[in-house]
Design an enzyme around this catalytic site. Structure first.
Site, PDB file in Angstrom:
ATOM      1  N   HIS A  29       0.410   4.888  -2.053  1.00 46.95           N
ATOM      2  CA  HIS A  29       0.169   6.110  -1.358  1.00 46.95           C
ATOM      3  C   HIS A  29       1.365   6.854  -2.122  1.00 46.95           C
ATOM      4  O   HIS A  29       0.938   8.089  -2.295  1.00 46.95           O
ATOM      5  CB  HIS A  29       0.176   5.988   0.021  1.00 46.95           C
ATOM      6  CG  HIS A  29      -1.390   5.604   0.484  1.00 46.95           C
ATOM      7  ND1 HIS A  29      -1.625   6.080   1.864  1.00 46.95           N
ATOM      8  CD2 HIS A  29      -2.272   4.932  -0.032  1.00 46.95           C
ATOM      9  CE1 HIS A  29      -2.991   5.465   1.973  1.00 46.95           C
ATOM     10  NE2 HIS A  29      -3.237   4.899   0.942  1.00 46.95           N
ATOM     11  N   ARG A  75       0.918  -1.325  -0.164  1.00 43.48           N
ATOM     12  CA  ARG A  75       0.075  -0.020  -0.142  1.00 43.48           C
ATOM     13  C   ARG A  75       0.883   1.289   0.087  1.00 43.48           C
ATOM     14  O   ARG A  75       0.459   2.410  -0.417  1.00 43.48           O
ATOM     15  CB  ARG A  75      -0.880  -0.280   1.591  1.00 43.48           C
ATOM     16  CG  ARG A  75      -1.859   1.038   1.203  1.00 43.48           C
ATOM     17  CD  ARG A  75      -3.014   0.836   2.300  1.00 43.48           C
ATOM     18  NE  ARG A  75      -3.870   1.971   2.374  1.00 43.48           N
ATOM     19  CZ  ARG A  75      -4.249   2.631   3.482  1.00 43.48           C
ATOM     20  NH1 ARG A  75      -3.690   2.256   4.547  1.00 43.48           N
ATOM     21  NH2 ARG A  75      -5.190   3.298   3.344  1.00 43.48           N
ATOM     22  N   HIS A  98      -6.579  -5.624  -2.590  1.00 36.89           N
ATOM     23  CA  HIS A  98      -7.147  -5.642  -1.457  1.00 36.89           C
ATOM     24  C   HIS A  98      -7.481  -7.184  -1.011  1.00 36.89           C
ATOM     25  O   HIS A  98      -8.046  -7.799  -0.069  1.00 36.89           O
ATOM     26  CB  HIS A  98      -8.314  -5.009  -1.335  1.00 36.89           C
ATOM     27  CG  HIS A  98      -8.242  -3.602  -1.281  1.00 36.89           C
ATOM     28  ND1 HIS A  98      -9.352  -2.503  -1.408  1.00 36.89           N
ATOM     29  CD2 HIS A  98      -7.216  -2.927  -1.163  1.00 36.89           C
ATOM     30  CE1 HIS A  98      -8.848  -1.540  -1.586  1.00 36.89           C
ATOM     31  NE2 HIS A  98      -7.570  -1.593  -1.053  1.00 36.89           N
ATOM     32  N   SER A 125      -7.642 -15.728   3.560  1.00 32.90           N
ATOM     33  CA  SER A 125      -6.849 -15.995   2.650  1.00 32.90           C
ATOM     34  C   SER A 125      -6.050 -14.426   2.639  1.00 32.90           C
ATOM     35  O   SER A 125      -5.642 -14.032   1.655  1.00 32.90           O
ATOM     36  CB  SER A 125      -7.087 -16.441   1.381  1.00 32.90           C
ATOM     37  OG  SER A 125      -7.329 -15.260   0.523  1.00 32.90           O
ATOM     38  N   ASN A 145      -3.340   8.350   6.566  1.00 36.86           N
ATOM     39  CA  ASN A 145      -2.214   7.540   6.972  1.00 36.86           C
ATOM     40  C   ASN A 145      -2.259   6.736   7.757  1.00 36.86           C
ATOM     41  O   ASN A 145      -1.323   5.566   7.967  1.00 36.86           O
ATOM     42  CB  ASN A 145      -1.013   8.532   6.958  1.00 36.86           C
ATOM     43  CG  ASN A 145      -0.857   8.863   8.259  1.00 36.86           C
ATOM     44  OD1 ASN A 145      -1.556   8.237   9.305  1.00 36.86           O
ATOM     45  ND2 ASN A 145      -0.224   9.873   8.815  1.00 36.86           N
ATOM     46  N   GLY A 153       3.189  12.052  -6.974  1.00 37.24           N
ATOM     47  CA  GLY A 153       3.902  11.005  -7.701  1.00 37.24           C
ATOM     48  C   GLY A 153       4.681  10.257  -7.093  1.00 37.24           C
ATOM     49  O   GLY A 153       4.984  10.429  -5.939  1.00 37.24           O
TER      50      GLY A 153
HETATM   51  C1  HEM Z   1      -9.135   2.290  -5.836  1.00 33.41           C
HETATM   52  C2  HEM Z   1      -8.980   3.071  -4.605  1.00 33.41           C
HETATM   53  C3  HEM Z   1      -8.386   2.584  -3.335  1.00 33.41           C
HETATM   54  C4  HEM Z   1      -9.014   2.991  -2.046  1.00 33.41           C
HETATM   55  C5  HEM Z   1     -10.336   3.866  -1.664  1.00 33.41           C
HETATM   56  C6  HEM Z   1      -8.373   2.063  -1.170  1.00 33.41           C
HETATM   57  C7  HEM Z   1      -8.563   2.295   0.425  1.00 33.41           C
HETATM   58  C8  HEM Z   1      -8.001   1.439   1.417  1.00 33.41           C
HETATM   59  C9  HEM Z   1      -8.197   1.355   2.680  1.00 33.41           C
HETATM   60  C10 HEM Z   1      -9.345   2.345   3.286  1.00 33.41           C
HETATM   61  C11 HEM Z   1      -7.619   0.458   3.203  1.00 33.41           C
HETATM   62  C12 HEM Z   1      -7.665   0.158   4.810  1.00 33.41           C
HETATM   63  C13 HEM Z   1      -6.818   1.088   5.653  1.00 33.41           C
HETATM   64  C14 HEM Z   1      -7.019   0.694   7.115  1.00 33.41           C
HETATM   65  O1  HEM Z   1      -8.202   0.989   7.651  1.00 33.41           O
HETATM   66  O2  HEM Z   1      -6.064   0.197   7.658  1.00 33.41           O
HETATM   67  C15 HEM Z   1      -6.766   0.033   2.225  1.00 33.41           C
HETATM   68  C16 HEM Z   1      -5.845  -1.041   2.544  1.00 33.41           C
HETATM   69  C17 HEM Z   1      -5.236  -1.503   1.551  1.00 33.41           C
HETATM   70  N1  HEM Z   1      -4.858  -1.126   0.225  1.00 33.41           N
HETATM   71 FE1  HEM Z   1      -6.233   0.009  -0.641  1.00 33.41          FE
HETATM   72  N2  HEM Z   1      -7.423   1.462  -1.598  1.00 33.41           N
HETATM   73  C18 HEM Z   1      -7.352   1.633  -2.989  1.00 33.41           C
HETATM   74  C19 HEM Z   1      -6.598   1.261  -3.730  1.00 33.41           C
HETATM   75  C20 HEM Z   1      -5.589   0.354  -3.546  1.00 33.41           C
HETATM   76  C21 HEM Z   1      -4.492   0.163  -4.373  1.00 33.41           C
HETATM   77  C22 HEM Z   1      -4.041   0.787  -5.926  1.00 33.41           C
HETATM   78  C23 HEM Z   1      -3.313  -0.629  -3.915  1.00 33.41           C
HETATM   79  C24 HEM Z   1      -1.861  -0.938  -4.243  1.00 33.41           C
HETATM   80  C25 HEM Z   1      -1.512  -1.067  -5.416  1.00 33.41           C
HETATM   81  C26 HEM Z   1      -4.014  -0.693  -2.444  1.00 33.41           C
HETATM   82  C27 HEM Z   1      -3.543  -1.683  -1.432  1.00 33.41           C
HETATM   83  C28 HEM Z   1      -3.831  -1.958  -0.359  1.00 33.41           C
HETATM   84  C29 HEM Z   1      -3.539  -2.838   0.686  1.00 33.41           C
HETATM   85  C30 HEM Z   1      -2.270  -3.886   0.345  1.00 33.41           C
HETATM   86  C31 HEM Z   1      -3.944  -2.760   1.740  1.00 33.41           C
HETATM   87  C32 HEM Z   1      -4.000  -3.424   2.979  1.00 33.41           C
HETATM   88  C33 HEM Z   1      -2.942  -2.560   3.924  1.00 33.41           C
HETATM   89  C34 HEM Z   1      -2.490  -3.223   5.345  1.00 33.41           C
HETATM   90  O3  HEM Z   1      -2.536  -4.522   5.579  1.00 33.41           O
HETATM   91  O4  HEM Z   1      -2.256  -2.310   6.282  1.00 33.41           O
HETATM   92  N3  HEM Z   1      -5.251  -0.225  -2.303  1.00 33.41           N
HETATM   93  N4  HEM Z   1      -7.069   0.557   1.128  1.00 33.41           N
HETATM   94  C1  LIG Z   2       2.908   6.218  10.644  1.00 31.28           C
HETATM   95  C2  LIG Z   2       2.604   7.594  10.792  1.00 31.28           C
HETATM   96  O1  LIG Z   2       3.444   8.376  10.796  1.00 31.28           O
HETATM   97  N1  LIG Z   2       1.307   8.193  11.345  1.00 31.28           N
HETATM   98  C3  LIG Z   2       0.806   9.059  11.755  1.00 31.28           C
HETATM   99  C4  LIG Z   2      -0.521   9.407  10.947  1.00 31.28           C
HETATM  100  O2  LIG Z   2      -0.907  10.528  11.432  1.00 31.28           O
HETATM  101  C5  LIG Z   2      -1.424  10.703  12.831  1.00 31.28           C
HETATM  102  C6  LIG Z   2      -1.995  12.125  13.079  1.00 31.28           C
HETATM  103  O3  LIG Z   2      -3.126  11.965  12.461  1.00 31.28           O
HETATM  104  C7  LIG Z   2      -0.023  10.428  13.677  1.00 31.28           C
HETATM  105  O4  LIG Z   2      -0.529  10.414  15.016  1.00 31.28           O
HETATM  106  C8  LIG Z   2       0.493   9.177  13.071  1.00 31.28           C
HETATM  107  O5  LIG Z   2       1.942   9.097  13.796  1.00 31.28           O
END
Ligand code: HEM
Ligand SMILES: CC(=O)N[C@H]1CO[C@H](CO)[C@@H](O)[C@@H]1O
Ligand SMILES: *[C@@H]1O[C@H](CO)[C@@H](O)[C@H](O)[C@H]1NC(C)=O
Ligand SMILES: *[C@@H]1O[C@H](CO)[C@@H](O)[C@H](O)[C@H]1NC(C)=O
Ligand SMILES: *[C@@H]1O[C@H](CO)[C@@H](O)[C@H](O)[C@H]1NC(C)=O
Ligand SMILES: *[C@@H]1O[C@H](CO)[C@@H](O)[C@H](O)[C@H]1NC(C)=O
Length: 326
Positions: free
Chosen positions: A68, A64, A193, A247, A95, A74
């Site tokens: 980001h 992810r 996801h 999974s 973040n 970019g």
């Molecule tokens: C299409 C728009 C996208 C949205 C709105 C979105 C939104 C999110 C959100 C809200 C989460 C959960 C964050 C959390 O609550 O901890 C998440 C997790 C994740 N996203 Fe997306 N995402 C998008 C596209 C992508 C893309 C393009 C990638 C990679 C190429 C990606 C990779 C991931 C991964 C790997 C996670 C899991 C992160 C973890 O395990 O902590 N996402 N995403």
């Molecule tokens: C990993 C990281 O830097 N997280 C920061 C995200 O933003 C919050 C404030 O909104 C910080 O408290 C976290 O340290």
């Protein structure tokens, strides 16, 4: 609260103000470090393998992080910078869930030992994203390298440019298209996801208070809502759930099966059924037969994503440490 209203306003109204420059992407190539640091990709892969052996749940956050990075200013490493005088991207609300910065620091110091000042932090993110997918049994692709690192990171950029999980299909398509990515790239990359975890707060509105009347999102499977409610309390900010239950450590195409069954966790996942092209992709990949073509497509789309707004040639710099500019 005033701050969250402001942020909401910024995301809704001023979404995507940047025009990305794609010309620099010509400076990228596979094997950019073949002469200057021949072991670069091997070293990255080794540190990632060691890391995931003890902390397998870091593959999601590390994949992810590249996304980001690329979507904000970019792919130039701004996501990695700590706040100095201004508040950096790291401090933006979305973040909250980014983890794994220490891993990038470890990769960088291993590379600095081998070839000081050569490999950029933005390239590290791109290589790491590939390596975690491979480690989770996804497909392999050749990563283009040659990015250089930017020297600016600010919170407002992140708030303006990160697409919220509540986004509808038009917002999603517009956000991708602005960065040179197609509807196909959107559906393919959303397949990420299939690994990782989400905080309850990223989807709690769908299961408790969708329109402010204590209701649920009608596009989300009712049995799934019941399951999610057992994991997430109302207003739960902390709990993590698997995005692809059962999974979440395997990079496969089961994400599409979930979305087709109306079990995509975010509105942005469910929205892929609201466009004929993305819907057709979801349907045709909601079977194990679709996995090989998903892997190929995923590599192609990741390479495209990795070209967004890059700095190459003499632009930017090669950071000595990834969390601050030289
Ligand atoms: C299409 C728009 C996208 C949205 C709105 C979105 C939104 C999110 C959100 C809200 C989460 C959960 C964050 C959390 O609550 O901890 C998440 C997790 C994740 N996203 Fe997306 N995402 C998008 C596209 C992508 C893309 C393009 C990638 C990679 C190429 C990606 C990779 C991931 C991964 C790997 C996670 C899991 C992160 C973890 O395990 O902590 N996402 N995403
Ligand atoms: C990993 C990281 O830097 N997280 C920061 C995200 O933003 C919050 C404030 O909104 C910080 O408290 C976290 O340290
Ligand atoms: C900056 O962030 C990194 C994580 O990349 C952390 O390990 C480091 O301690 C931070 N440094 C400072 C000076 O805040
Ligand atoms: C999608 O969301 C945007 C931003 O919130 C909104 O302006 C637009 O009207 C929505 N489009 C549809 C078709 O619902
Ligand atoms: C649902 O949202 C509305 C509007 O934001 C709010 O007034 C209400 O208190 C919320 N209800 C619950 C149960 O959280
Ligand atoms: C940041 O980089 C740009 C060019 O990439 C340069 O013009 C500017 O002076 C740099 N700023 C700092 C603070 O180093």
């Amino acid at each position: 609260m005033a701050t969250s209203k402001l942020i909401f306003f910024l995301i809704q109204v001023m979404f995507l103000p940047f025009v990305f420059d794609f010309a620099n992407a010509q400076g990228l190539k596979v094997g950019f470090y073949a002469k200057s640091c021949p072991k670069a990709e091997y070293i990255v892969q080794k540190v990632i393998a060691q890391t995931l052996a003890v902390a397998p749940s870091l593959s999601g956050p590390l994949l992810r992080m590249h996304f980001h990075d690329c979507f904000v200013r970019g792919c130039e490493g701004s996501v990695l910078l700590n706040s100095s005088t201004n508040q950096a991207e790291k401090d933006a609300i979305p973040n909250l869930s980014l983890r794994g910065f220490g891993v990038i620091d470890r990769v960088k110091s291993a590379l600095e030992k081998e070839c000081p000042g050569v490999v950029s932090c933005s390239d590290i993110l791109a290589i790491v994203a590939r390596d975690v997918v491979v480690a989770d049994m996804g497909g392999h692709w050749d990563v283009e390298t040659g990015r250089r690192d930017g020297n600016v990171s600010n919170m407002i950029d992140a708030l303006l440019n990160l697409i919220p999980p509540s986004a509808n299909i038009s917002t999603l398509k517009a956000g991708f298209s602005q960065r040179g990515l197609s509807a196909k790239d959107l559906v393919v990359l959303s397949g990420s996801h299939t690994i990782g975890m989400s905080h309850c707060s990223s989807f709690n509105n769908r299961i408790y208070n969708f329109t402010g009347k204590g209701d649920t999102d009608p596009t989300l499977d009712a049995n799934y809502i019941a399951k999610l409610k057992m994991k997430c309390k109302p207003n739960d900010q902390k709990t993590l759930v698997e995005m692809d239950p059962g999974s979440f450590k395997t990079f496969d195409d089961s994400y599409f099966t979930l979305v087709a069954k109306r079990r995509g966790l975010f509105q942005s996942d469910a929205a892929l059924l609201d466009d004929s092209e993305t819907k057709a992709y979801v349907k045709s990949h909601a079977t194990p037969m679709g996995q090989a073509s998903f892997f190929t497509d995923f590599g192609v789309s990741m390479v495209k994503m990795g070209r967004i707004g890059v700095l190459t040639g003499n632009a930017g710099e090669i950071r000595k440490v990834c969390y601050k500019i030289n």
